[in-house]
Write a protein that holds these residues in place. Structure first.
Motif, PDB file in Angstrom:
ATOM      1  N   ALA A   1      -7.678  -5.830   4.186  1.00  0.00           N
ATOM      2  CA  ALA A   1      -6.680  -5.202   3.318  1.00  0.00           C
ATOM      3  C   ALA A   1      -6.894  -3.693   3.236  1.00  0.00           C
ATOM      4  O   ALA A   1      -5.924  -2.922   3.243  1.00  0.00           O
ATOM      5  CB  ALA A   1      -6.755  -5.820   1.921  1.00  0.00           C
ATOM      6  N   ALA A   2      -8.161  -3.259   3.148  1.00  0.00           N
ATOM      7  CA  ALA A   2      -8.453  -1.827   3.097  1.00  0.00           C
ATOM      8  C   ALA A   2      -7.959  -1.138   4.364  1.00  0.00           C
ATOM      9  O   ALA A   2      -7.378  -0.042   4.313  1.00  0.00           O
ATOM     10  CB  ALA A   2      -9.951  -1.606   2.920  1.00  0.00           C
ATOM     11  N   ALA A   3      -8.163  -1.792   5.503  1.00  0.00           N
ATOM     12  CA  ALA A   3      -7.706  -1.215   6.774  1.00  0.00           C
ATOM     13  C   ALA A   3      -6.186  -1.085   6.811  1.00  0.00           C
ATOM     14  O   ALA A   3      -5.653  -0.078   7.298  1.00  0.00           O
ATOM     15  CB  ALA A   3      -8.193  -2.090   7.930  1.00  0.00           C
ATOM     16  N   CYS A   4      -5.498  -2.076   6.283  1.00  0.00           N
ATOM     17  CA  CYS A   4      -4.031  -2.027   6.257  1.00  0.00           C
ATOM     18  C   CYS A   4      -3.546  -0.892   5.363  1.00  0.00           C
ATOM     19  O   CYS A   4      -2.579  -0.189   5.694  1.00  0.00           O
ATOM     20  CB  CYS A   4      -3.465  -3.360   5.758  1.00  0.00           C
ATOM     21  SG  CYS A   4      -3.727  -4.741   6.891  1.00  0.00           S
ATOM     22  N   ALA A   5      -4.212  -0.712   4.216  1.00  0.00           N
ATOM     23  CA  ALA A   5      -3.814   0.354   3.298  1.00  0.00           C
ATOM     24  C   ALA A   5      -4.042   1.725   3.920  1.00  0.00           C
ATOM     25  O   ALA A   5      -3.179   2.604   3.851  1.00  0.00           O
ATOM     26  CB  ALA A   5      -4.596   0.229   1.992  1.00  0.00           C
TER      27      ALA A   5
ATOM     28  N   ALA B   1       0.827  -1.211   0.000  1.00  0.00           N
ATOM     29  CA  ALA B   1       0.000   0.000   0.000  1.00  0.00           C
ATOM     30  C   ALA B   1       0.855   1.252   0.000  1.00  0.00           C
ATOM     31  O   ALA B   1       0.504   2.265  -0.634  1.00  0.00           O
ATOM     32  CB  ALA B   1      -0.934   0.000   1.203  1.00  0.00           C
ATOM     33  N   ALA B   2       1.979   1.217   0.695  1.00  0.00           N
ATOM     34  CA  ALA B   2       2.860   2.382   0.759  1.00  0.00           C
ATOM     35  C   ALA B   2       3.444   2.725  -0.605  1.00  0.00           C
ATOM     36  O   ALA B   2       3.823   3.865  -0.859  1.00  0.00           O
ATOM     37  CB  ALA B   2       3.987   2.133   1.762  1.00  0.00           C
ATOM     38  N   ALA B   3       3.508   1.731  -1.503  1.00  0.00           N
ATOM     39  CA  ALA B   3       4.076   1.958  -2.839  1.00  0.00           C
ATOM     40  C   ALA B   3       3.036   2.445  -3.837  1.00  0.00           C
ATOM     41  O   ALA B   3       3.387   2.838  -4.949  1.00  0.00           O
ATOM     42  CB  ALA B   3       4.715   0.674  -3.359  1.00  0.00           C
ATOM     43  N   LEU B   4       1.773   2.431  -3.455  1.00  0.00           N
ATOM     44  CA  LEU B   4       0.705   2.859  -4.359  1.00  0.00           C
ATOM     45  C   LEU B   4       0.553   4.372  -4.324  1.00  0.00           C
ATOM     46  O   LEU B   4       0.697   4.994  -3.267  1.00  0.00           O
ATOM     47  CB  LEU B   4      -0.623   2.201  -3.961  1.00  0.00           C
ATOM     48  CG  LEU B   4      -0.686   0.683  -4.088  1.00  0.00           C
ATOM     49  CD1 LEU B   4      -2.003   0.156  -3.522  1.00  0.00           C
ATOM     50  CD2 LEU B   4      -0.541   0.252  -5.543  1.00  0.00           C
ATOM     51  N   ASP B   5       0.253   4.970  -5.480  1.00  0.00           N
ATOM     52  CA  ASP B   5       0.049   6.413  -5.517  1.00  0.00           C
ATOM     53  C   ASP B   5      -1.386   6.781  -5.178  1.00  0.00           C
ATOM     54  O   ASP B   5      -1.680   7.926  -4.848  1.00  0.00           O
ATOM     55  CB  ASP B   5       0.405   6.971  -6.910  1.00  0.00           C
ATOM     56  CG  ASP B   5      -0.562   6.495  -7.975  1.00  0.00           C
ATOM     57  OD1 ASP B   5      -1.045   5.355  -7.856  1.00  0.00           O
ATOM     58  OD2 ASP B   5      -0.810   7.245  -8.937  1.00  0.00           O
ATOM     59  N   ASN B   6      -2.283   5.800  -5.223  1.00  0.00           N
ATOM     60  CA  ASN B   6      -3.690   6.072  -4.958  1.00  0.00           C
ATOM     61  C   ASN B   6      -4.337   4.807  -4.397  1.00  0.00           C
ATOM     62  O   ASN B   6      -4.218   3.731  -4.987  1.00  0.00           O
ATOM     63  CB  ASN B   6      -4.393   6.503  -6.250  1.00  0.00           C
ATOM     64  CG  ASN B   6      -5.788   7.045  -6.002  1.00  0.00           C
ATOM     65  OD1 ASN B   6      -6.508   6.592  -5.131  1.00  0.00           O
ATOM     66  ND2 ASN B   6      -6.175   8.039  -6.781  1.00  0.00           N
ATOM     67  N   ILE B   7      -5.013   4.936  -3.264  1.00  0.00           N
ATOM     68  CA  ILE B   7      -5.687   3.772  -2.662  1.00  0.00           C
ATOM     69  C   ILE B   7      -7.194   3.979  -2.602  1.00  0.00           C
ATOM     70  O   ILE B   7      -7.891   3.312  -1.826  1.00  0.00           O
ATOM     71  CB  ILE B   7      -5.134   3.483  -1.248  1.00  0.00           C
ATOM     72  CG1 ILE B   7      -5.415   4.656  -0.313  1.00  0.00           C
ATOM     73  CG2 ILE B   7      -3.661   3.147  -1.282  1.00  0.00           C
ATOM     74  CD1 ILE B   7      -5.155   4.331   1.154  1.00  0.00           C
ATOM     75  N   ASP B   8      -7.709   4.877  -3.431  1.00  0.00           N
ATOM     76  CA  ASP B   8      -9.145   5.161  -3.428  1.00  0.00           C
ATOM     77  C   ASP B   8      -9.976   3.915  -3.743  1.00  0.00           C
ATOM     78  O   ASP B   8     -11.150   3.843  -3.364  1.00  0.00           O
ATOM     79  CB  ASP B   8      -9.480   6.259  -4.438  1.00  0.00           C
ATOM     80  CG  ASP B   8      -9.041   7.636  -3.961  1.00  0.00           C
ATOM     81  OD1 ASP B   8      -8.521   7.725  -2.826  1.00  0.00           O
ATOM     82  OD2 ASP B   8      -9.200   8.612  -4.712  1.00  0.00           O
ATOM     83  N   PHE B   9      -9.385   2.960  -4.437  1.00  0.00           N
ATOM     84  CA  PHE B   9     -10.139   1.762  -4.813  1.00  0.00           C
ATOM     85  C   PHE B   9     -10.621   0.970  -3.602  1.00  0.00           C
ATOM     86  O   PHE B   9     -11.589   0.204  -3.690  1.00  0.00           O
ATOM     87  CB  PHE B   9      -9.304   0.870  -5.740  1.00  0.00           C
ATOM     88  CG  PHE B   9      -8.089   0.262  -5.090  1.00  0.00           C
ATOM     89  CD1 PHE B   9      -8.135  -0.989  -4.521  1.00  0.00           C
ATOM     90  CD2 PHE B   9      -6.887   0.950  -5.070  1.00  0.00           C
ATOM     91  CE1 PHE B   9      -7.016  -1.567  -3.935  1.00  0.00           C
ATOM     92  CE2 PHE B   9      -5.758   0.398  -4.493  1.00  0.00           C
ATOM     93  CZ  PHE B   9      -5.812  -0.863  -3.919  1.00  0.00           C
ATOM     94  N   VAL B  10      -9.980   1.159  -2.436  1.00  0.00           N
ATOM     95  CA  VAL B  10     -10.391   0.405  -1.244  1.00  0.00           C
ATOM     96  C   VAL B  10     -11.695   0.942  -0.667  1.00  0.00           C
ATOM     97  O   VAL B  10     -12.303   0.280   0.196  1.00  0.00           O
ATOM     98  CB  VAL B  10      -9.289   0.423  -0.163  1.00  0.00           C
ATOM     99  CG1 VAL B  10      -7.981  -0.117  -0.701  1.00  0.00           C
ATOM    100  CG2 VAL B  10      -9.096   1.824   0.423  1.00  0.00           C
ATOM    101  N   LEU B  11     -12.129   2.118  -1.102  1.00  0.00           N
ATOM    102  CA  LEU B  11     -13.406   2.653  -0.621  1.00  0.00           C
ATOM    103  C   LEU B  11     -14.553   1.688  -0.914  1.00  0.00           C
ATOM    104  O   LEU B  11     -15.506   1.592  -0.133  1.00  0.00           O
ATOM    105  CB  LEU B  11     -13.686   4.017  -1.270  1.00  0.00           C
ATOM    106  CG  LEU B  11     -12.975   5.229  -0.657  1.00  0.00           C
ATOM    107  CD1 LEU B  11     -13.133   6.448  -1.555  1.00  0.00           C
ATOM    108  CD2 LEU B  11     -13.516   5.526   0.739  1.00  0.00           C
ATOM    109  N   ASN B  12     -14.467   0.997  -2.034  1.00  0.00           N
ATOM    110  CA  ASN B  12     -15.521   0.049  -2.403  1.00  0.00           C
ATOM    111  C   ASN B  12     -15.587  -1.143  -1.464  1.00  0.00           C
ATOM    112  O   ASN B  12     -16.597  -1.865  -1.442  1.00  0.00           O
ATOM    113  CB  ASN B  12     -15.303  -0.447  -3.840  1.00  0.00           C
ATOM    114  CG  ASN B  12     -15.445   0.662  -4.870  1.00  0.00           C
ATOM    115  OD1 ASN B  12     -16.260   1.561  -4.705  1.00  0.00           O
ATOM    116  ND2 ASN B  12     -14.652   0.592  -5.921  1.00  0.00           N
TER     117      ASN B  12
END
Length: 261
Positions: free
Chosen positions: A150-154, A126-137
């Motif tokens: 996984a969403a919580a970890c991100a 998750a730290a390497a991702l530029d955007n984690i908005d996809f976990v909102l779903n």
């Protein structure tokens, strides 16, 4: 006498200004006469770029105002930049795919230590991702637990205010379900950590907080309800300071924190 001198100076100044204006106008006229064709060609190329970009591919160079533009080189530079952008995008997509694949390693029957190890891996991706908005779903009651975990970890490593309300809404829905919707306390524990991290980050700007008082009050009520649940009480008896109840108390203090003016 002074009056006449002033008039003479005014006349001389006016003549000089007129001469300068004529000279400036002459320069513009000369520039146009010398470069008029180039100017028209330049304007034509701009129009072609806008209306017929494919036609531009047939042109290799363009000369205007004494400056020669190698359009082929420019196109190659643009294409190279586009390729680099696409390469970066593919790398980021690969990180996201690896994150999703790793989340599927979640085992609801696994020992707590194994879930902690999985969380470490997920946070690294998750730290390497530029955007984690996809976990909102995935922050929904109906989501499978591995996605919620996984969403919580991100969000734990990317604690952005926009995730605060969705997490609180999710916990509220879980509170209303039988037996906390059957989720592992480890999953709920990490959601609580996300709430704490987001609130702590928002507290760093006391005069321009994004999370308002009403939302904070709602969060405290939802977390307090979770703490009163049967499973949370049992966890407090078994694990003491390491329990989810203790973590909730700590998080509530962060949410309610307001610096003295």
């Amino acid at each position: 006498m002074k009056k006449y001198l002033a008039i003479i100076l005014l006349i001389l100044t006016s003549e000089r200004l007129c001469a300068q204006n004529m000279h400036t106008s002459y320069d513009y006229l000369k520039l146009f006469l010398e470069n008029g064709i180039n100017i028209m060609l330049f304007i034509g190329v701009i129009i072609i770029i806008i209306t017929k970009p494919k036609f531009l591919q047939r042109i290799t160079s363009f000369d205007a105002f004494g400056v020669k533009l190698q359009l082929k080189d420019i196109r190659e530079s643009i294409e190279s930049t586009q390729q680099n952008v696409m390469s970066i995008k593919k790398q980021l997509d690969a990180f996201q795919e690896e994150f999703i694949e790793q989340s599927q390693e979640f085992d609801p029957e696994a020992p707590p230590e194994d879930l902690d190890d999985l969380a470490t891996d997920l946070k690294r991706y998750a730290a390497a991702l530029d955007n984690i908005d996809f976990v909102l779903n995935d922050l929904k009651k109906g989501s499978v637990e591995n996605k919620i975990f996984a969403a919580a970890c991100a969000i734990q490593v990317r604690p952005q205010p926009k995730f605060f309300s969705p997490i609180i809404t999710l916990i509220s829905e879980i509170n209303d379900s039988i037996n906390l919707n059957g989720l592992r306390l480890k999953t709920l524990y990490r959601l609580v950590i996300c709430v704490e991290n987001i609130a702590r980050a928002d507290n760093s700007r006391p005069r321009n907080r994004i999370i308002n008082d009403e939302t904070r009050k709602q969060a405290v009520e939802v977390l307090s309800t979770l703490k009163k649940s049967t499973r949370a009480k049992l966890d407090s008896l078994q694990n003491g300071k390491k329990s989810i109840g203790t973590r909730i108390e700590r998080t509530i203090k962060v949410i309610e924190y307001f610096p003295k003016s």
